[in-house]
Scaffold this motif. Structure first.
Motif, PDB file in Angstrom:
ATOM      1  N   ARG A  41      80.472   3.438 -16.240  1.00 14.08           N
ATOM      2  CA  ARG A  41      79.273   3.007 -16.977  1.00 14.08           C
ATOM      3  C   ARG A  41      78.969   1.537 -16.717  1.00 14.08           C
ATOM      4  NH1 ARG A  41      81.944   5.705 -21.198  1.00 14.08           N
ATOM      5  NH2 ARG A  41      82.216   3.736 -22.327  1.00 14.08           N
ATOM      6  N   SER A  42      80.010   0.720 -16.627  1.00 16.71           N
ATOM      7  CA  SER A  42      79.804  -0.703 -16.364  1.00 16.71           C
ATOM      8  C   SER A  42      79.225  -0.922 -14.969  1.00 16.71           C
ATOM      9  CB  SER A  42      81.130  -1.458 -16.501  1.00 16.71           C
ATOM     10  OG  SER A  42      81.661  -1.305 -17.801  1.00 16.71           O
ATOM     11  N   GLY A  43      79.741  -0.141 -14.011  1.00 15.40           N
ATOM     12  CA  GLY A  43      79.230  -0.269 -12.650  1.00 15.40           C
ATOM     13  C   GLY A  43      77.768   0.108 -12.553  1.00 15.40           C
ATOM     14  N   ARG A  44      77.403   1.193 -13.250  1.00 15.16           N
ATOM     15  CA  ARG A  44      76.001   1.599 -13.241  1.00 15.16           C
ATOM     16  C   ARG A  44      75.112   0.535 -13.872  1.00 15.16           C
ATOM     17  NH1 ARG A  44      76.771   7.892 -15.247  1.00 15.16           N
ATOM     18  NH2 ARG A  44      77.696   8.670 -13.287  1.00 15.16           N
ATOM     19  N   ALA A  45      75.570  -0.031 -14.944  1.00 16.51           N
ATOM     20  CA  ALA A  45      74.777  -1.073 -15.609  1.00 16.51           C
ATOM     21  C   ALA A  45      74.617  -2.293 -14.716  1.00 16.51           C
ATOM     22  CB  ALA A  45      75.443  -1.462 -16.937  1.00 16.51           C
ATOM     23  N   VAL A  46      75.705  -2.672 -14.054  1.00 16.94           N
ATOM     24  CA  VAL A  46      75.627  -3.827 -13.155  1.00 16.94           C
ATOM     25  C   VAL A  46      74.672  -3.538 -12.003  1.00 16.94           C
ATOM     26  CG1 VAL A  46      76.951  -5.224 -11.511  1.00 16.94           C
ATOM     27  CG2 VAL A  46      77.905  -4.703 -13.765  1.00 16.94           C
ATOM     28  N   ARG A  47      74.772  -2.289 -11.460  1.00 19.81           N
ATOM     29  CA  ARG A  47      73.880  -1.953 -10.350  1.00 19.81           C
ATOM     30  C   ARG A  47      72.421  -1.979 -10.780  1.00 19.81           C
ATOM     31  NH1 ARG A  47      74.331   3.867  -7.616  1.00 19.81           N
ATOM     32  NH2 ARG A  47      73.375   4.382  -9.635  1.00 19.81           N
ATOM     33  N   ARG A  48      72.138  -1.454 -11.982  1.00 20.62           N
ATOM     34  CA  ARG A  48      70.755  -1.499 -12.471  1.00 20.62           C
ATOM     35  C   ARG A  48      70.281  -2.928 -12.647  1.00 20.62           C
ATOM     36  NH1 ARG A  48      72.392   2.913 -15.727  1.00 20.62           N
ATOM     37  NH2 ARG A  48      72.791   1.483 -17.469  1.00 20.62           N
ATOM     38  N   ALA A  49      71.165  -3.773 -13.146  1.00 17.90           N
ATOM     39  CA  ALA A  49      70.767  -5.167 -13.352  1.00 17.90           C
ATOM     40  C   ALA A  49      70.534  -5.885 -12.032  1.00 17.90           C
ATOM     41  CB  ALA A  49      71.836  -5.896 -14.174  1.00 17.90           C
ATOM     42  N   VAL A  50      71.412  -5.595 -11.054  1.00 16.87           N
ATOM     43  CA  VAL A  50      71.301  -6.281  -9.772  1.00 16.87           C
ATOM     44  C   VAL A  50      70.076  -5.814  -8.995  1.00 16.87           C
ATOM     45  CG1 VAL A  50      72.393  -6.567  -7.515  1.00 16.87           C
ATOM     46  CG2 VAL A  50      73.760  -6.784  -9.602  1.00 16.87           C
ATOM     47  N   THR A  51      69.784  -4.508  -9.055  1.00 15.06           N
ATOM     48  CA  THR A  51      68.666  -3.959  -8.276  1.00 15.06           C
ATOM     49  C   THR A  51      67.340  -3.996  -9.025  1.00 15.06           C
ATOM     50  OG1 THR A  51      69.193  -1.723  -9.075  1.00 15.06           O
ATOM     51  CG2 THR A  51      70.195  -2.434  -6.991  1.00 15.06           C
ATOM     52  N   HIS A  52      67.340  -4.510 -10.239  1.00 16.51           N
ATOM     53  CA  HIS A  52      66.090  -4.577 -10.992  1.00 16.51           C
ATOM     54  C   HIS A  52      65.109  -5.524 -10.293  1.00 16.51           C
ATOM     55  CE1 HIS A  52      63.277  -5.288 -14.351  1.00 16.51           C
ATOM     56  NE2 HIS A  52      63.705  -4.101 -14.775  1.00 16.51           N
ATOM     57  N   GLU A  53      63.819  -5.218 -10.348  1.00 16.52           N
ATOM     58  CA  GLU A  53      62.813  -6.007  -9.639  1.00 16.52           C
ATOM     59  C   GLU A  53      62.783  -7.444 -10.127  1.00 16.52           C
ATOM     60  OE1 GLU A  53      60.254  -6.793  -6.727  1.00 16.52           O
ATOM     61  OE2 GLU A  53      61.287  -4.882  -7.067  1.00 16.52           O
ATOM     62  N   THR A  54      62.986  -7.663 -11.414  1.00 17.29           N
ATOM     63  CA  THR A  54      62.998  -9.029 -11.942  1.00 17.29           C
ATOM     64  C   THR A  54      64.147  -9.836 -11.344  1.00 17.29           C
ATOM     65  OG1 THR A  54      62.020  -8.259 -14.018  1.00 17.29           O
ATOM     66  CG2 THR A  54      63.116 -10.418 -14.038  1.00 17.29           C
ATOM     67  N   THR A  55      65.321  -9.182 -11.231  1.00 16.55           N
ATOM     68  CA  THR A  55      66.475  -9.862 -10.643  1.00 16.55           C
ATOM     69  C   THR A  55      66.209 -10.221  -9.188  1.00 16.55           C
ATOM     70  OG1 THR A  55      67.933  -8.602 -12.102  1.00 16.55           O
ATOM     71  CG2 THR A  55      68.945  -9.699 -10.214  1.00 16.55           C
ATOM     72  N   LYS A  56      65.635  -9.258  -8.435  1.00 20.59           N
ATOM     73  CA  LYS A  56      65.359  -9.524  -7.029  1.00 20.59           C
ATOM     74  C   LYS A  56      64.317 -10.628  -6.873  1.00 20.59           C
ATOM     75  CE  LYS A  56      64.528  -5.185  -5.909  1.00 20.59           C
ATOM     76  NZ  LYS A  56      64.220  -4.008  -5.064  1.00 20.59           N
TER      77      LYS A  56
END
Length: 705
Positions: A41-56
């Motif tokens: 679950r932590s990995g999925r959350a990190v991936r969503r945060a990293v790949t989010h358009e705002t982050t990019k």
């Protein structure tokens, strides 16, 4: 299989039936759901945060601005190095050698040698500068102290106080102390803000040069929208064009190809640059790759134009600002200036704008005209705007045939001497006879005494392909259409092309979708001004403009049908074409029907009055006296030879063979006989009208009204 029923609670309500008891079916093999591990679950959350358009977007912004500063420092260092050393001269020298331009290479070598000599002199001067500086400081300080002491002596004598001798010197010392204290106060903040200001300056340099990788740039620039044209972009576009010799030459150049480019100049709604190609690369190789070059420049194909200037082995690129050509140009001066007049001999018609945004004006003086293009691209409007301007010259006469017949030229009723409108074969016959009548007028003018000046007579045929394709024959077996010596329309046009301009009888034609059948070669090559809207193929472009214009870069076949309406490629000596080019692209002003009517109303107000002849159907009974009254129009009197010409245009069958004797025979005894005015035979309008009114039959009388 039996069903197991589990009673969840004891039935304590006697009013509830047993059948209403809730039943739960138990599936004995149902496995419980496995819990998702925390690390998943932590990995999925990190991936969503990293790949989010705002982050990019944030990461790109941080990287972009950081790289702006770093690369800005590199740019400043490169500039400083170029200024202090001969690196710039050496790059240009290698570029000239790689391009095979040895004269330019020798010039850069001379510049490099002069730079090195000047730098050597500066360095030698530095060996003597410390001693000279020390001497200068000592002398300056001594002189300053002497001047201050002398000033103090003058003050002491004036004030009778010996202490004033050192007053000026003490004031200077106090001022120096004040400066030292100011520096002590400012020094600390300057040490803190100085580096920040320096980094800001480096960031400014980097941001102006877009000195960051493409992935870090904003979306609009990364996608090519609005990307500015810089030397590096042009060289990269040429390098990736797919021409091996060009790519290898750019790699061998010490400046990576920058030496090929002339200055990038702002030109209207875009920029213009000349590219000197290296040896072994021909201009046609670049011309044939226009689409790929446009895509390499992050532009659409229609936004890049390639022409051949006068310089050898050079192509001129004009690159539009992204989307600029899709914006309409302003209204025509014919519409905005209601005081405008025309001058056929010396003036120029305001037709539109060139790609640079400059006004494009066309001279119509003694030039036959041909405008062609696909259907519904603005041909009639472009042709009509020229006629509208020329109508403001009251001396110009018009004979018009509109073989479309939808009213595009109806506003010229009252301006044109003859106006024929309609698409049928009968209308083609009438237009043919109108053009043949113009040939007769041309021949009459040619027989006039030398030096006679004639007003311009514009013979205009819109949708001329209908005339060339007409299959009808006359009573002698001659075709009206076609492209042979037996074709009446073809031969009449050819005769005007051959000799008409000498006596100001000019042929204007508008046609669509040119082929050898609907636009014969001899006719299209007889036009002095040739213009084309969007066409389908290069072969059609050659028919419309000629081989020279197309070989020089003219490409109406690359215009976008439906999107580039009103955009013309023009080949003519009557318009200003950049030196070394054979054509120019013009975006014409759009003049709608209402505006055209307003312009023709102004033109009619400038004239004495013109009665437009609309050709009457063949075979009907004629009233010669009424016809004479109609061709007189509003003029008080008309020359007898002009009346004969107008009668022939009105009906060739009835009046084509009339002579002065026939005219005199009809008018004798009516009180409207021809008479002399200024030594020439004329017929008076009032006399003819009186003769009609005095006739016993009312029909004839009404015909004169």
């Amino acid at each position: 299989m039996s069903e197991n029923v589990v009673h969840l609670h004891k039935n304590t309500d006697p009013t509830i039936e047993a059948a209403t008891v809730t039943a739960l079916t138990v599936v004995p093999d149902a496995a419980p759901a496995k819990a998702v591990p925390l690390w998943v679950r932590s990995g999925r959350a990190v991936r969503r945060a990293v790949t989010h358009e705002t982050t990019k977007t944030t990461a790109r912004a941080v990287a972009r601005h950081g790289l702006y500063t770093v690369n800005g420092g590199r740019i400043v260092a490169r500039r400083a190095w170029d200024g202090k050393t001969g690196a710039r001269y050496e790059r240009m020298l290698r570029a000239a050698e790689a391009a095979g331009n040895f004269e330019v290479a020798e010039e850069w070598e001379d510049r490099l040698q002069r730079f090195r000599e000047a730098r050597h002199h500066r360095r030698m001067d530095l060996l003597h500068s410390p001693v000279d500086a020390a001497k200068g400081v000592a002398v300056g300080a001594g002189m300053s102290v002497g001047v201050l002491v002398a000033l103090g002596v003058v003050m002491a004598i004036n004030n009778h106080d010996i202490g004033d001798v050192i007053t000026p010197l003490a004031a200077v010392i106090d001022f120096i102390g004040l400066l030292i204290r100011i520096v002590q106060v400012v020094w600390g903040p300057a040490l803190t803000t100085g580096p920040i200001l320096a980094l800001l300056a480096l960031w400014t340099v980097g941001s102006k040069q877009q000195a960051a990788p493409a992935w870090a740039l904003p979306d609009n620039i990364r996608n090519g929208e609005g990307e500015p044209i810089t030397p590096s972009i042009v060289v990269k576009a040429l390098r990736d064009l797919g021409v091996p010799a060009l790519r290898n030459a750019i790699k061998e150049m010490g400046d990576a190809g920058a030496g090929m480019l002339g200055p990038i100049r702002i030109a209207g709604c875009g920029v213009e640059v000349d590219v000197t190609l290296p040896s072994g690369v021909s201009t046609i190789e670049v011309q044939n790759r226009r689409r790929k070059l446009a895509e390499n420049l992050t532009r659409h194909e229609h936004e890049v134009f390639i022409t051949i200037p006068q310089a050898a082995r050079t192509v001129r690129l004009w690159v539009a600002d992204s989307g600029a050509l899709d914006e309409p140009i302003g209204p025509s001066p014919l519409v905005t200036d209601d005081t405008m007049t025309a001058d056929y001999a010396k003036g120029r018609a305001p037709w539109g704008q060139d790609l640079r945004g400059d006004a494009a004006a066309l001279s119509l003086y003694q030039r036959h005209l041909l405008i062609t293009g696909l259907s519904n691209q603005g041909k009639t409007v472009a042709l009509r705007s020229l006629a509208l301007w020329l109508a403001l010259d009251r001396s110009v006469q018009f004979l018009m045939g509109d073989l479309k017949g939808v009213g595009d030229w109806a506003m010229f009723d009252g301006l044109a001497t003859t106006l024929i409108q309609g698409p049928t074969d009968e209308h083609v016959i009438q237009v043919t006879e109108m053009v043949e009548g113009a040939v007769d007028e041309m021949n009459r003018r040619l027989m006039a005494p030398a030096g006679t000046v004639f007003p311009a007579l514009i013979v205009l045929v819109d949708e001329a392909q209908v005339a060339f394709m007409c299959p009808l024959k006359d009573e002698d077996g001659r075709f009206y259409g076609g492209s042979k010596a037996t074709s009446r329309y073809f031969m009449a046009v050819r005769k005007i092309h051959n000799q008409g301009r000498a006596v100001n009888v000019l042929m204007w034609q508008g046609t669509q979708d040119p082929t050898d059948q609907n636009l014969p070669k001899l006719v299209r090559e007889g036009a002095h001004t040739r213009a084309s809207l969007a066409l389908g193929t290069e072969s059609q472009a050659r028919m419309a403009l000629g081989d020279k214009a197309v070989d020089g870069g003219a490409a109406p076949n690359l215009l976008r049908p439906g999107l580039d309406q009103g955009t013309l490629v023009v080949a003519s000596s009557g318009i200003d074409i950049p030196k070394g080019q054979s054509s120019i692209t013009v975006r014409t002003h759009y003049v709608d029907d209402d505006a055209a009517e307003a312009i023709t109303d102004r033109a009619k107000a400038m004239r004495d009055g013109v009665t437009t002849l609309t050709v009457i159907e063949r075979g009907e009974e004629r009233d010669p006296l009424a016809d004479i009254a109609s061709v007189l129009g509003d003029a008080s009197r008309v020359l007898t030879q002009d009346i004969l010409k107008r009668l022939a245009m009105l009906n060739e069958d009835a009046y084509g063979k009339w002579s002065f004797v026939d005219l005199k025979r009809v008018l004798d005894g009516t009180g409207a006989e021809p008479y002399k005015s200024d030594g020439r035979m004329v017929v008076g309008r009032e006399r003819v009208a009186r003769a009609l009114a005095n006739r016993p039959d009312s029909d004839s009388a009404s015909a004169s009204e």
